[in-house]
Motif scaffolding. Structure first.
Motif, PDB file in Angstrom:
ATOM      1  N   UNK A 180       0.800  -1.216   0.000  1.00  0.00           N
ATOM      2  CA  UNK A 180       0.000   0.000   0.000  1.00  0.00           C
ATOM      3  C   UNK A 180       0.833   1.265   0.000  1.00  0.00           C
ATOM      4  N   UNK A 181       0.138   2.383  -0.003  1.00  0.00           N
ATOM      5  CA  UNK A 181       0.778   3.687  -0.010  1.00  0.00           C
ATOM      6  C   UNK A 181       0.271   4.516   1.156  1.00  0.00           C
ATOM      7  N   UNK A 182       1.070   5.502   1.529  1.00  0.00           N
ATOM      8  CA  UNK A 182       0.740   6.361   2.656  1.00  0.00           C
ATOM      9  C   UNK A 182      -0.636   6.977   2.499  1.00  0.00           C
ATOM     10  N   UNK A 183      -1.476   6.789   3.525  1.00  0.00           N
ATOM     11  CA  UNK A 183      -2.794   7.390   3.524  1.00  0.00           C
ATOM     12  C   UNK A 183      -3.832   6.666   2.692  1.00  0.00           C
ATOM     13  N   UNK A 184      -3.449   5.596   2.010  1.00  0.00           N
ATOM     14  CA  UNK A 184      -4.371   4.903   1.106  1.00  0.00           C
ATOM     15  C   UNK A 184      -5.038   3.690   1.750  1.00  0.00           C
ATOM     16  N   UNK A 185      -4.330   3.007   2.657  1.00  0.00           N
ATOM     17  CA  UNK A 185      -4.871   1.787   3.240  1.00  0.00           C
ATOM     18  C   UNK A 185      -4.310   1.587   4.640  1.00  0.00           C
ATOM     19  N   UNK A 186      -5.074   0.906   5.506  1.00  0.00           N
ATOM     20  CA  UNK A 186      -4.598   0.667   6.870  1.00  0.00           C
ATOM     21  C   UNK A 186      -3.606  -0.485   6.939  1.00  0.00           C
ATOM     22  N   UNK A 187      -3.622  -1.359   5.951  1.00  0.00           N
ATOM     23  CA  UNK A 187      -2.662  -2.465   5.947  1.00  0.00           C
ATOM     24  C   UNK A 187      -1.347  -1.972   5.355  1.00  0.00           C
ATOM     25  N   UNK A 217       0.564  -6.381   9.051  1.00  0.00           N
ATOM     26  CA  UNK A 217       0.758  -5.153   9.807  1.00  0.00           C
ATOM     27  C   UNK A 217      -0.290  -4.123   9.405  1.00  0.00           C
ATOM     28  N   UNK A 218      -0.954  -3.550  10.405  1.00  0.00           N
ATOM     29  CA  UNK A 218      -1.968  -2.527  10.185  1.00  0.00           C
ATOM     30  C   UNK A 218      -1.613  -1.280  10.992  1.00  0.00           C
ATOM     31  N   UNK A 223      -1.455   3.767  16.409  1.00  0.00           N
ATOM     32  CA  UNK A 223      -1.636   2.397  16.886  1.00  0.00           C
ATOM     33  C   UNK A 223      -1.293   1.423  15.770  1.00  0.00           C
ATOM     34  N   UNK A 224      -0.396   0.478  16.068  1.00  0.00           N
ATOM     35  CA  UNK A 224       0.010  -0.532  15.097  1.00  0.00           C
ATOM     36  C   UNK A 224      -0.486  -1.898  15.569  1.00  0.00           C
ATOM     37  N   UNK A 225      -1.087  -2.644  14.663  1.00  0.00           N
ATOM     38  CA  UNK A 225      -1.714  -3.928  14.973  1.00  0.00           C
ATOM     39  C   UNK A 225      -1.066  -5.011  14.118  1.00  0.00           C
ATOM     40  N   UNK A 226      -0.636  -6.102  14.763  1.00  0.00           N
ATOM     41  CA  UNK A 226       0.054  -7.168  14.028  1.00  0.00           C
ATOM     42  C   UNK A 226      -0.493  -8.536  14.414  1.00  0.00           C
ATOM     43  N   UNK A 227      -1.526  -9.025  13.706  1.00  0.00           N
ATOM     44  CA  UNK A 227      -1.982 -10.399  13.929  1.00  0.00           C
ATOM     45  C   UNK A 227      -1.009 -11.390  13.274  1.00  0.00           C
ATOM     46  N   UNK A 228      -0.794 -12.506  13.943  1.00  0.00           N
ATOM     47  CA  UNK A 228       0.155 -13.510  13.461  1.00  0.00           C
ATOM     48  C   UNK A 228      -0.463 -14.891  13.582  1.00  0.00           C
ATOM     49  N   UNK A 229      -0.344 -15.683  12.548  1.00  0.00           N
ATOM     50  CA  UNK A 229      -0.799 -17.072  12.589  1.00  0.00           C
ATOM     51  C   UNK A 229       0.376 -17.979  12.229  1.00  0.00           C
TER      52      UNK A 229
END
Length: 329
Positions: A180-187, A217-218, A223-229
């Protein structure tokens, strides 16, 4: 030899601290221009920051390269072939680019709330973690392949003989892919890798497992969110030291990171997703902030509760509180 090199190391250490101060000033300038919507000026400063950070990370290795070059040019006989000359300098320098990976900390006070027969409740805990880039943009996706190594130790520092109770070794290979690009997506990106973890203990205390994992990574503001499986690679029944480890550690985790001014807060959640009497979980909070105004040394506070506190204790419920210092965050 150590006494001779110490002054040089001290000067490099001071230079590293000064470099961090300069970087912070540059970040402030860039942020100011960005808030004023003068994006061109902000981008110019961000480019300068990238160069400065690269130089700061390599300051130790650059000194070794300079020493190697001096030896090669002033002491050794000249080799006509230029490529061979460069190889000789590499051999002399023994240089390699290493970067902080997970947190690097030393926590001299780490307290387990429960009394246990095989240990004192208070011990020391420390972690060393680095990564080395291997190749970038090989797939033309702006990705970078890395080798990572982390080591976490529990040290019975307050016992008479001060034994190391447990050390977990975690070598891994992984690739990071921005998205993604800055400001375009949360991921903001993905990370995929292979992780081996073991403790190198004798047979009765041996623990090990291998995993393939995927992290996303979101970003939501600061706030940064990192779900991991992850998927555990099956082992032969006779070789499996911990066949029920997934019963306690599950199949993934969730990390939240919140930088706020000069503080960082990191919250890790893990659960085996068994919604019955066999439900097992783990939560850990890490808090760091600059120590005595330093830009490269941080106070570190860690509190955790649940299963999987360490590899040797993966099937024990532990409530732990620790504090100390960190060199990275």
């Amino acid at each position: 030899m150590n006494a001779i090199k110490f002054p040089g190391f001290f000067l490099l250490f001071v230079s590293f601290l000064l470099a961090n101060d300069q970087l912070e000033d540059l970040y402030k300038q860039a942020s100011f221009y960005e808030n004023q919507k003068e994006y061109k000026k902000a981008m110019e400063i961000y480019k300068k920051i990238a160069i400065e950070e690269k130089n700061a990370n390599r300051i130790y290795f650059d000194e070794e390269k300079q020493i190697a070059h001096k030896i090669a040019t002033e002491t050794l006989d000249k080799i006509d072939d230029e490529e061979t000359e460069k190889t000789i300098q590499q051999i002399l320098a023994k240089s390699f680019d290493l970067y902080a990976y997970e947190e690097n900390y030393f926590l001299p006070f780490s307290y387990d709330s429960r009394q246990r027969d095989d240990r004192k409740q208070t011990e020391a805990k420390f972690q060393f973690s680095v990564k080395k880039p291997i190749i970038s943009n090989f797939l033309k996706m702006n990705e970078t392949f890395y080798f990572g190594y982390s080591q976490t130790s529990l040290w019975q520092l307050y016992e008479d003989s001060s034994p190391f109770r447990e050390t977990s070794y975690r070598p891994e290979l992984f690739v990071e892919l921005p998205y993604g690009k800055k400001g375009k997506t949360v991921i903001k990106g993905f990370k995929f890798g292979f992780l081996h973890e073991s403790n190198g203990q004798p047979v009765e205390k041996s623990r090990s497992w291998n995993r393939l994992y995927l992290t996303s990574y979101f970003q939501l503001g600061n706030l940064f969110i990192a779900p991991k499986v992850w998927y555990r690679i099956p082992e032969e029944k006779n070789d499996d030291d911990n066949p029920d480890i997934e019963k306690y550690l599950g199949y993934g985790d969730l990390t939240l990171v919140l930088p706020y001014k000069s503080h960082t807060f990191k919250l890790l959640f893990r659960n085996n997703l068994r919604f019955n009497k066999d439900n097992k979980g783990f939560v850990q909070l890490d808090w760091t902030f600059p120590l005595l105004g330093s830009k490269s040394l941080f106070a570190y506070v860690q509190a955790s509760s649940g299963y999987g506190d360490s590899l040797i204790d993966y099937d024990k419920e532990i409530n732990r509180f620790s504090f100390g210092i960190s060199l990275s965050r």
